[in-house]
Design a protein around this motif. Structure first.
Motif, PDB file in Angstrom:
ATOM      1  N   ASP A   1      31.215  61.610  55.809  1.00  0.00           N
ATOM      2  CA  ASP A   1      30.350  60.436  55.944  1.00  0.00           C
ATOM      3  C   ASP A   1      30.066  60.207  57.421  1.00  0.00           C
ATOM      4  N   ASP A   2      28.805  60.328  57.813  1.00  0.00           N
ATOM      5  CA  ASP A   2      28.439  60.231  59.221  1.00  0.00           C
ATOM      6  C   ASP A   2      28.061  58.821  59.633  1.00  0.00           C
ATOM      7  N   SER A   3      28.263  57.835  58.783  1.00  0.00           N
ATOM      8  CA  SER A   3      27.886  56.467  59.118  1.00  0.00           C
ATOM      9  C   SER A   3      28.885  55.867  60.107  1.00  0.00           C
ATOM     10  N   PRO A   4      28.442  54.912  60.932  1.00  0.00           N
ATOM     11  CA  PRO A   4      29.350  54.298  61.917  1.00  0.00           C
ATOM     12  C   PRO A   4      30.480  53.530  61.234  1.00  0.00           C
ATOM     13  N   ALA A   5      31.668  53.631  61.810  1.00  0.00           N
ATOM     14  CA  ALA A   5      32.823  52.859  61.342  1.00  0.00           C
ATOM     15  C   ALA A   5      33.117  51.708  62.293  1.00  0.00           C
ATOM     16  N   LEU A   6      33.088  51.984  63.583  1.00  0.00           N
ATOM     17  CA  LEU A   6      33.337  50.937  64.577  1.00  0.00           C
ATOM     18  C   LEU A   6      32.767  51.368  65.919  1.00  0.00           C
ATOM     19  N   ARG A   7      32.556  50.382  66.783  1.00  0.00           N
ATOM     20  CA  ARG A   7      32.092  50.624  68.147  1.00  0.00           C
ATOM     21  C   ARG A   7      33.034  49.901  69.090  1.00  0.00           C
ATOM     22  N   VAL A   8      33.333  50.526  70.222  1.00  0.00           N
ATOM     23  CA  VAL A   8      34.350  49.998  71.130  1.00  0.00           C
ATOM     24  C   VAL A   8      33.780  49.892  72.536  1.00  0.00           C
ATOM     25  N   HIS A   9      33.907  48.700  73.140  1.00  0.00           N
ATOM     26  CA  HIS A   9      33.542  48.473  74.537  1.00  0.00           C
ATOM     27  C   HIS A   9      34.832  48.355  75.343  1.00  0.00           C
ATOM     28  N   PHE A  10      34.980  49.189  76.334  1.00  0.00           N
ATOM     29  CA  PHE A  10      36.174  49.166  77.182  1.00  0.00           C
ATOM     30  C   PHE A  10      35.884  48.372  78.452  1.00  0.00           C
ATOM     31  N   GLU A  11      36.884  47.626  78.906  1.00  0.00           N
ATOM     32  CA  GLU A  11      36.723  46.822  80.113  1.00  0.00           C
ATOM     33  C   GLU A  11      37.024  47.618  81.377  1.00  0.00           C
ATOM     34  N   GLY A  12      37.569  48.777  81.244  1.00  0.00           N
ATOM     35  CA  GLY A  12      37.876  49.610  82.401  1.00  0.00           C
ATOM     36  C   GLY A  12      37.581  51.057  82.101  1.00  0.00           C
ATOM     37  N   LYS A  13      38.487  51.893  82.514  1.00  0.00           N
ATOM     38  CA  LYS A  13      38.318  53.325  82.313  1.00  0.00           C
ATOM     39  C   LYS A  13      38.370  53.681  80.834  1.00  0.00           C
ATOM     40  N   VAL A  14      37.509  54.586  80.431  1.00  0.00           N
ATOM     41  CA  VAL A  14      37.473  55.029  79.029  1.00  0.00           C
ATOM     42  C   VAL A  14      38.565  56.074  78.815  1.00  0.00           C
ATOM     43  N   PRO A  15      39.423  55.891  77.816  1.00  0.00           N
ATOM     44  CA  PRO A  15      40.495  56.872  77.588  1.00  0.00           C
ATOM     45  C   PRO A  15      39.925  58.211  77.156  1.00  0.00           C
ATOM     46  N   PRO A  16      40.612  59.305  77.469  1.00  0.00           N
ATOM     47  CA  PRO A  16      40.134  60.628  77.034  1.00  0.00           C
ATOM     48  C   PRO A  16      40.214  60.757  75.519  1.00  0.00           C
ATOM     49  N   SER A  17      39.514  61.745  74.993  1.00  0.00           N
ATOM     50  CA  SER A  17      39.473  61.917  73.541  1.00  0.00           C
ATOM     51  C   SER A  17      40.858  62.121  72.952  1.00  0.00           C
ATOM     52  N   SER A  18      41.731  62.802  73.674  1.00  0.00           N
ATOM     53  CA  SER A  18      43.074  63.073  73.152  1.00  0.00           C
ATOM     54  C   SER A  18      43.913  61.811  73.018  1.00  0.00           C
ATOM     55  N   ALA A  19      43.486  60.699  73.654  1.00  0.00           N
ATOM     56  CA  ALA A  19      44.238  59.443  73.567  1.00  0.00           C
ATOM     57  C   ALA A  19      43.566  58.433  72.649  1.00  0.00           C
ATOM     58  N   ARG A  20      42.473  58.820  72.015  1.00  0.00           N
ATOM     59  CA  ARG A  20      41.729  57.865  71.179  1.00  0.00           C
ATOM     60  C   ARG A  20      42.222  57.912  69.731  1.00  0.00           C
ATOM     61  N   TYR A  21      43.420  57.459  69.522  1.00  0.00           N
ATOM     62  CA  TYR A  21      43.977  57.342  68.174  1.00  0.00           C
ATOM     63  C   TYR A  21      43.937  55.867  67.782  1.00  0.00           C
ATOM     64  N   PHE A  22      43.067  55.546  66.838  1.00  0.00           N
ATOM     65  CA  PHE A  22      42.920  54.165  66.385  1.00  0.00           C
ATOM     66  C   PHE A  22      43.789  53.951  65.149  1.00  0.00           C
ATOM     67  N   ARG A  23      44.847  53.221  65.341  1.00  0.00           N
ATOM     68  CA  ARG A  23      45.865  52.998  64.318  1.00  0.00           C
ATOM     69  C   ARG A  23      45.347  51.972  63.311  1.00  0.00           C
ATOM     70  N   ALA A  24      45.417  52.302  62.024  1.00  0.00           N
ATOM     71  CA  ALA A  24      44.965  51.376  60.985  1.00  0.00           C
ATOM     72  C   ALA A  24      46.058  51.088  59.955  1.00  0.00           C
ATOM     73  N   LEU A  25      46.701  52.120  59.415  1.00  0.00           N
ATOM     74  CA  LEU A  25      47.700  51.951  58.352  1.00  0.00           C
ATOM     75  C   LEU A  25      48.877  52.880  58.596  1.00  0.00           C
ATOM     76  N   VAL A  26      50.062  52.418  58.224  1.00  0.00           N
ATOM     77  CA  VAL A  26      51.262  53.245  58.252  1.00  0.00           C
ATOM     78  C   VAL A  26      51.763  53.390  56.816  1.00  0.00           C
ATOM     79  N   LEU A  27      51.892  54.632  56.371  1.00  0.00           N
ATOM     80  CA  LEU A  27      52.290  54.933  54.995  1.00  0.00           C
ATOM     81  C   LEU A  27      53.742  55.410  54.999  1.00  0.00           C
TER      82      LEU A  27
END
Length: 652
Positions: free
Chosen positions: A215-241
């Motif tokens: 599904d290529d539809s947008p899920a969320l958009r993020v505005h950072f107030e400072g430096k943008v983290p690298p892709s390897s650090a962009r883990y958006f935590r939602a649920l813990v199973l």
């Protein structure tokens, strides 16, 4: 007055256009009969113009109500209500034989068409609805008693309809801006627009994330107030199973906030704002690991954020996270037991492998690396993995060796638990596309991801992404791109186009979809009214409408000079101009009969006089003896004027 076949065909097409806006939500067993009604009636009416009997129409109405109630359990609400409206519209076509009925049907079709905006308000869909209105306006224009003279009637009616729509857009914009808005939605529950993706589920089983990853539809958009983290650090935590029954992972229940897992040695803190698309679920993804709770939300023990209600409209929230941290330096006994629990009599090969690693004297770090090395040796990343049996982890590790993030994270956590290492599955989003034009990070549903956390003594919960051991590209790209291979990868130019289009969609959402009563009150601030009430808005609306009417009236008066009447009069004026050039100008107080008498008194050519007399008599019959001249008669009259041969000019 009865409508002709062409008018009825346009009416049926207009009804089909309105129905098409709802097809994606209608059940197939209902959509197919409703679609078939219009072409069937067009065909049957052309063969036999006899109206459909009320003995057929009335039972169909009751049958429609019954099947909708039986399917939805109700006839009220957005989905059953829209299905009922679609059905009634198509049944209305069966009784539309007169102009009054056709106009009522077109009005109802416009209502059905607009009701589709209750479900989605994206820019593309809204523009499609506006284009659909052109067809409805063309059908309405075709019901007028004197259509425009042209050989291509349908194209001409579409042009007229598009012009009418264009004239109506300024008034629609004024109404959108200045008609006072209600504090709560008119149509049922607050914010009940169902333009919501299902989003992440609170369970995970083999294949459960496939739909999200494509599904290529947008899920969320993020505005950072400072430096943008690298892709390897962009883990958006939602649920813990935590819990595993042999096939499906489920999450732990919410616990009070005072039992949060502690975060020590937090570093690389980052503040940002998330705009979350509707999901009809309460999860609020945040960069791993969130340090504070946004407004109107809560944080569970395992540092996941949840809204107090399901997110059924755009949700904005601010978060502060730490990219480097130590989470839960000490593990509670209950959490340790839950993080080691495995179901009995499942995946014996996997358990034996983990026990073998432990019996060889390997420590926790060595076992973790052994699992990652095993994945890296012969496993492949694919979004179309083979089906798995009862012992799903055994099948994956020792047989298929192909899958995507949920397969790898599940198998990895089972291996860790079997080796005595506390572990759990985390789901959320990873990566995203940085939009340089809009200065925000776009995370799509295809960026959905699952990874693992293992608890190590002295380090706490440590994130381990086993998928990255198999497909490092997954950490740099979205899941669908990494799973499809190089042949699918559209290249950077197409991705740039996609991101630029998202800027337009985001502007549409912010300026149109999120335009509410609060923003409307500040609309008149530039003219000195900082908190506009209903009276202020209505006065401005009245001024805008008055100005528009004055401008359009002046334009019509200016453009109407030298061009008067309908199609029939246009042809008549053309004949008058031809006669005027031959010395027979029409007098202001002269009707067609007097005009004919004067021409006959001065014209000696018997053949021309006879032809003129027939033409003028024909015009009198069409204009004064016929309520609604037929198109064919008007065209024949215009053609005879073009073919008429007049003598040279006659002196007065």
């Amino acid at each position: 007055m009865r409508i002709d076949q062409r008018q009825f065909n346009l009416l049926a097409v207009a009804a089909l256009v309105a129905l098409a806006a709802h097809l994606v939500r209608l059940p197939l067993w209902l959509a197919i009969p409703l679609i078939a009604i219009a072409p069937w009636r067009m065909w049957s009416r052309s063969r036999d113009p006899k109206p459909i009997s009320a003995w057929i129409r009335v039972p169909l109405v009751f049958a429609l109500v019954f099947v909708i109630f039986n399917h939805y359990g109700n006839i009220f609400g957005q989905e059953p209500g829209s299905a009922l409206a679609c059905g009634l519209l198509m049944l209305k076509i069966l009784e539309s034989e007169r102009v009054r009925d056709a106009r009522a049907a077109i009005g109802f079709a416009a209502f059905v068409l607009m009701s589709a905006l209750l479900f989605t308000q994206t820019m593309a869909f809204t523009l499609l609805i506006c284009l659909s209105l052109v067809v409805l306006l063309a059908a309405l224009n075709a019901l007028q008693p004197a259509p425009i003279l042209t050989r291509n009637l349908f194209a001409s009616e579409l042009r007229t309809a598009a012009l009418l729509l264009g004239f109506g857009l300024p008034l629609a914009l004024a109404a959108f801006l200045f008609v006072p808005r209600l504090s709560s939605p008119l149509w049922g529950s607050p914010g009940a627009f169902e333009d919501a993706r299902t989003g992440l589920s609170e369970t995970m089983a083999p294949g459960s994330m496939t739909e999200l990853l494509i599904d290529d539809s947008p899920a969320l958009r993020v505005h950072f107030e400072g430096k943008v983290p690298p892709s390897s650090a962009r883990y958006f935590r939602a649920l813990v199973l935590w819990d595993f029954d042999g096939r499906t992972w489920t999450r732990d229940g919410w616990r009070p906030q005072n039992s949060l897992e502690t975060v020590n040695s937090a570093a690389d803190e980052i503040s940002y704002e998330v705009t979350l698309e509707p999901t009809n679920r309460p999860w609020l993804p945040a960069l791993d690991v969130p340090l504070e709770t946004p407004d109107r939300s809560r944080m569970s023990r395992d540092r996941t954020l949840h809204a107090r209600n399901s997110v059924d409209q755009l949700r904005q929230y601010r978060v502060r996270s730490a990219l480097s941290y130590q989470l839960a330096a000490s593990l509670a006994p209950l959490d340790r037991r839950r993080a080691l629990r495995l179901p009995k009599d499942f995946n014996p090969k996997t358990l034996a492998l983990a026990k073998q690693w432990r019996s060889e004297g390997s420590d926790d770090s060595t076992i973790i690396q052994a699992a990652l090395d095993r994945f890296n040796a012969s496993f492949t990343y694919t979004l179309s993995p083979p089906l798995l049996g009862r012992n799903s982890v055994d099948d994956f590790l020792f047989d298929t060796q192909a899958g995507f993030c949920e397969h790898y994270s599940s198998a990895f956590v089972v291996l860790m638990r079997a080796a005595g290492i506390p572990a759990r599955v985390v789901t959320g989003y990873q990566g995203g596309w940085w939009n340089a034009l809009g200065k925000y990070l776009l995370v799509r549903q295809s960026d959905a991801h699952a990874w693992a956390e293992v608890w190590l003594d002295g380090r706490g919960w440590v994130r381990v992404d086993p998928t990255a051991a198999v497909s490092p590209a997954r950490v740099e790209q979205d899941g669908s791109t990494a799973g499809a291979g190089a042949a699918w990868n559209p290249g950077s130019w197409l991705l740039e186009i996609r991101n630029r289009l998202d800027v337009v969609n985001r502007m549409w959402t912010q300026t149109i979809v999120q335009f509410n009563a609060l923003r409307q009150k500040s609309l008149l601030t530039p003219i000195g009214i900082s908190n506009a009430d209903q009276g202020d808005l209505l006065r401005v609306l009245a001024c805008v409408i008055a100005a528009f009417l004055i401008i359009t009236t002046l334009w019509v008066l200016r453009s109407g000079r030298g061009r008067k009447g309908d199609r029939l009069d246009l042809a008549w004026h053309k004949l008058q101009r031809r006669l005027a050039r031959r010395g027979f100008p029409v007098q202001d107080d002269e009707g067609p009969n007097d005009y004919l008498k004067r021409i006959k008194s001065r014209l000696d050519n018997d053949s021309t006089t006879a032809a003129l007399e027939q033409l003028i008599r024909h015009y009198i019959e069409l204009r004064y003896a016929t309520a609604s001249p037929k198109d064919a008669d008007i065209q024949a009259f215009a053609r005879r004027i073009r073919e008429l041969k007049l003598p040279r000019a006659v002196n007065s």
